[in-house]
Design an enzyme around this catalytic site. Sequence first.
Site, mmCIF file in Angstrom:
data_model
loop_
_atom_site.group_PDB
_atom_site.id
_atom_site.type_symbol
_atom_site.label_atom_id
_atom_site.label_comp_id
_atom_site.label_asym_id
_atom_site.label_seq_id
_atom_site.Cartn_x
_atom_site.Cartn_y
_atom_site.Cartn_z
ATOM 1 N N GLU A 136 43.080 42.280 15.053
ATOM 2 C CA GLU A 136 43.780 43.356 15.761
ATOM 3 C C GLU A 136 44.971 43.815 14.932
ATOM 4 O OE1 GLU A 136 46.474 41.518 19.032
ATOM 5 O OE2 GLU A 136 44.858 40.068 18.678
ATOM 6 N N LYS A 153 48.676 44.451 13.833
ATOM 7 C CA LYS A 153 49.933 43.763 14.153
ATOM 8 C C LYS A 153 50.993 44.822 14.461
ATOM 9 C CE LYS A 153 53.188 40.291 12.478
ATOM 10 N NZ LYS A 153 54.390 41.119 12.733
ATOM 11 N N ARG A 175 61.580 37.227 23.015
ATOM 12 C CA ARG A 175 61.239 35.982 22.322
ATOM 13 C C ARG A 175 62.457 35.071 22.175
ATOM 14 N NH1 ARG A 175 57.310 34.908 18.561
ATOM 15 N NH2 ARG A 175 56.988 37.092 18.038
ATOM 16 N N SER A 216 55.898 32.071 16.355
ATOM 17 C CA SER A 216 55.687 33.118 15.375
ATOM 18 C C SER A 216 54.322 32.888 14.726
ATOM 19 C CB SER A 216 56.802 33.082 14.334
ATOM 20 O OG SER A 216 56.670 34.121 13.412
ATOM 21 N N GLU A 240 53.673 43.277 22.928
ATOM 22 C CA GLU A 240 54.661 43.935 22.075
ATOM 23 C C GLU A 240 55.117 45.244 22.694
ATOM 24 O OE1 GLU A 240 56.293 43.017 18.089
ATOM 25 O OE2 GLU A 240 55.021 41.952 19.520
ATOM 26 N N CYS A 277 88.171 26.909 -3.462
ATOM 27 C CA CYS A 277 89.191 25.861 -3.601
ATOM 28 C C CYS A 277 89.742 25.722 -5.012
ATOM 29 C CB CYS A 277 88.637 24.518 -3.138
ATOM 30 S SG CYS A 277 87.351 23.829 -4.212
ATOM 31 N N TYR A 281 61.095 40.159 4.099
ATOM 32 C CA TYR A 281 61.341 39.018 4.994
ATOM 33 C C TYR A 281 60.172 38.031 4.915
ATOM 34 C CZ TYR A 281 62.317 36.420 9.266
ATOM 35 O OH TYR A 281 62.563 35.422 10.166
ATOM 36 N N ASP A 282 58.949 38.563 4.952
ATOM 37 C CA ASP A 282 57.760 37.712 4.889
ATOM 38 C C ASP A 282 57.688 36.960 3.563
ATOM 39 O OD1 ASP A 282 56.970 38.487 7.394
ATOM 40 O OD2 ASP A 282 55.717 40.129 6.668
#
Length: 717
Positions: A124, A126, A147, A90, A183, A431, A44-45
Site C-alpha cells: 500500500e 505510505k 503517536r 514505527s 494517517e 571549558c 531522516y530515513d
Amino acid sequence: MDKDAKNLTALEAERELEWLAKEIARHDVLYNNHDQPEISDARYDALRRRNIEIETLFPELVRADSPSYKVGAPISERFEKSVHAQAMLSLDNAFSSEDVHEFVERVRRFLRLPVTKTLEMTAEPKIDGLSLSLRYEKGKLVCAATRGDGYVGENVTVNARTLSDIPQVLQGDFPDILEVRGEVYMRHSDFQDLNVDQQEKGKLVFANPRNAAAGSLRQLDTRMTARRKLKFFAYGWGEVSEMPAKSQMEMVKKLKEYGFVINPLTKVFKAVEDLISYYHFIEEGRQHLDYDIDGVVYKVNDLLLQTRLGNVSRSPRWAIAHKFPAEKAMALLENIDIQIGRTGALTPVARLAPITVGGVVVTNASLHNEDYIKGLGSKSESIREGRDIRIGDTVIVQRAGDVIPQIIDVIIEKRPKGASPFVFPSLCPACGSHAVREVGEAVRRCTGGLICPAQAIERIRHFVSRNAFDIEGLGEKQVEFFFHAQDETLRIHSPADIFTLQKRQEKSLTRLENMEGFGTLSVRKLYDAINARRKIPLSRFLFALGIRHVGEVNARRLARAYQNYNAFETVAMTALMPCNKEDKGNEEWLELTSIEGIGVRVGKAIIDFYQETHNRDVLSSLLQEVTPLPEEAAVADYSPVAGKTIVFTGTLVHMSRDEVKALAERLGAKASSSISKKTDLLVAGIGAGSKLTKAKELGIEIMDEESWLQLINEHHI
C-alpha cells in the site's frame, strides 16, 4: 557518514552513534511535536538506517539513548496524555530492491518457511501525514490520540471528531473494543487553498501538506481544525477485543465495512518481484495522486504469521516501508558550530541558509569530524576529490534520512574570494581544556571530564530525560540555570542535588520563586515533580545512570533479571572478568553476561562504572534520596512463564531459535543461553546434549518442544 560502516573502527562507530542519537532525537521533537522538520524524510530515513547499520556491526556499542529503541518523540504539554493500549510502533525501512528481498528472506528464516511455501504480502502507498489511533468502545469513538513516543500520545479526540472520514459510530458487526490506526493527511488541492487563505490573511504559509495536516489536527481551537478539510486513511489496528479477520487484507476490508476510508491502491501479492513492480508503478504514478506519499509499505498478510513474527524494540518484524529515493539541493553554508556531547566528543555542525528540499525546510547538516571537513575519509583517502568545506561555500545537500541532512559536495566555482580553510578547535569551546584526538580516532574529545560544564550538563539532562526520571519542569534551560547558579542552595551538579534542592532552599534567603522564569506555582509544581520520582522503577533508574551501552532495552533486561537494585549492585560490585583465555570469570560474571543482550562489552562497562570511586559516591548520595522499585511485570499475570529464566537447547522443529526466544521475552521470561542454579526451565529439542544433562543434575524443570507449545496454547498466548 561518508565511510562504509564495515570499515569503521570501534571508536569511530561509537562517536558516530553518539552524534546520530542526539541529532535524531532533536529532529524527532521538531517533526512530531512542532510540525517543523528541518530535513527531508529521505534524509531522516538514511540517518536511522545508518544508525541501525552501525549498531548491527557493533552491538556492544548500542547507546542508552539509541534511536533504535524509540518511536516518535516525547509528547508536548499542549494536550492531555493518552496511553496506547498497544504501542504505536514505527516501521523499518528499505531503500532498494535488495533490501526488500532481504526483508522477505529474513521473515522466511524466522518462520522457517520452505521455499515452496507461498508468503502473501500486502502492499500500500505510505501516506506522508500524521499517525492517529482511534479507540472505539461498543462502536462509539471514545478517544483519538497521536503517536507521541509510541506509548503515550496526545488526546486530540475533540479535533478528530471534525473529520468526515472518521466515523463517530461504527457500522455493521464490529468488536466491542477496536483501536483503528491510520494517517491524517491533507489533499494537495486543499493545501493550496489553505496557503492562499493564509497569505490573504497575512499569516505564515505551510511548507508542505504534512505540516499543514499535523498542525491543523493539533489546534487548540477545534473550529480551526474543522475548517482545514483534513482526511483520514485507515490501514491498521491496535487493541481488538475479538479479531474478525484472519489476514491483513481481510481486516482492512472489515474497516471499510465499519465506515472507514481505506486506500483503494492496497493490493495483495505472492512474489517479491510483484512487490517491486508495484513499487515502481506507485512511484511513477505518485505525481497524479492528490496526496503526498513517501514510499510503499509491505506487510505479511497472514495475521497468525504476524503474531509469530512479533516486534523488535521499535518496529514489527512483519512489515517494512520501501522508501522513495533521496533528493538534493544547493545551500549556503553560513557557519560551522562545535557541539560538545555527554562523553566529550566535539561534533561540527553546519548551519545552512534555509532551503526547501522536497517540501522540507533544511537549516542544519552534520560535518562528522575535522577530516570530513578537510575532504578526507576515515583512512585519510580523498573524498569529494579533495575539496574541503569552508564557511561561505555553496554546498550540495542530500535529503536521505534521519536527523540532519548530509553535505555530499562543494561547488568550488561559487566559493567566495577570501574564504579560508576551517580550523578545527584544539581547545574545548565549553571549558578551554585540550581537545585531544587519539591515534586511530576520527573524533576529538574534551579532556575536561567532570570540570567540563557541557559534559556535566548533558549528564544531568540525561538523568531527568523522558525515559529516565522524567522530571517535569527540568528541561534543558532549567538544567543549565541550576548548573550555573552562583548560590549553592540553587546549584545542581549531581543527581542527588535535584532531590535536596527543596530542603536547601528552605534555609536560603535566595528564593527560587523570585528568579526570572519561576514563580510560586511553577516552583511548587517542580518540587512536586521531583518528589514524585523518589520512588522509580528499577529499569528507569539504571537507564538514568548513563552507564555506557546500557540503553533502555538493556536496562529493562537487567531490571527483569535482578528485580531489585541491591541484587544488581551486588553482581556489579563482585563480578570478576576473565583474566586470560582459560579463565571464565566468576559466577557473578557468568550470570551477568548470560542475560540475553548483555554480553562481555556491556558487562565490562557495568563493572567499569562501579569500579569508579566518583560514580559510587554519586550513587551513594542518590540512594539516600530515591528508592529503585522492583521491576513491574511486563506481561499480564496469567503468563505461565513471567519472571522465569528459560534456556532452549537442541533442534526445535516448529519454531526457530530466534522465534522461541522472542516469544519467551514477550511473555515476561528471560531467555538465557547457559544453565545455572537460577534457571527455572529448560526446553529441550532434538539432540539436546550437555545442557540437558546439567539441568537434570541441578533438578531444573525440563520439557520438550511439544509441551512448551501446549503450555503456551493453554494460556491463549
